[in-house]
Motif scaffolding. Structure first.
Motif: not given
Length: 158
Positions: A14-20, A23-30
């Motif tokens: 549920x945590x992974x699903x929420x953040x993925x 756009x914040x997650x996309x930019x954080x991991x990139x």
């Protein structure tokens, strides 16, 4: 060309699903390799709906490398969640990226699968993608260790 890179995340599905879906997650991991800015005004924690978004892509956060369309769709059932970006750009005629999250014995099994077509540049783009997805997975693992605090969603995502 196809690629498949996976890792284990010590968190709840549920945590992974929420953040993925942000756009914040996309930019954080990139970061710091790539930065994505939506042509529309989208907040970092706003949920990316299942539809197409046009993104400005910036290599190392500053060098513009054009526009990229990210066309998101989602699929879920008990024990798994899939986010697909059936993307494309002028450089890449196909960047079909599927993120697969499944419940595992020690958290979440996470896979990045992609099918990339960029004409004569496909082998170079594919090599970049392999490096980029391994980098993204390292950033995911760091984010999970920090209880998602870097996204300012720690208590919400937990």
């Amino acid at each position: 060309m196809k690629l498949d890179v996976s890792c284990n995340l010590i968190c709840e599905l549920s945590q992974a699903k929420k953040v993925v879906k942000t756009l914040g997650l996309l930019n954080y991991v990139a970061a710091p390799i790539m930065k994505f800015e939506s042509v529309e005004r989208i907040g970092g924690q706003e949920v990316l709906e299942p539809r197409a978004y046009v993104m400005k892509m910036k290599l190392f956060g500053v060098l513009s490398i054009g526009l990229h369309t990210m066309d998101f769709s989602y699929e879920e059932a008990h024990g798994f969640f899939i986010m697909r970006d059936n993307g494309h750009s002028d450089l890449c005629k196909r960047w079909d990226h599927t993120m697969i999250f499944t419940t595992g014995a020690n958290g979440v099994n996470y896979r990045d699968c992609a099918d990339i077509k960029a004409g004569l540049l496909t082998p170079l783009v594919w090599l970049f993608a392999v490096y980029f997805y391994k980098h993204r997975q390292r950033r995911w693992r760091c984010l999970v260790k920090q209880s998602f605090q870097a996204l300012n969603m720690g208590s919400e995502a937990a």
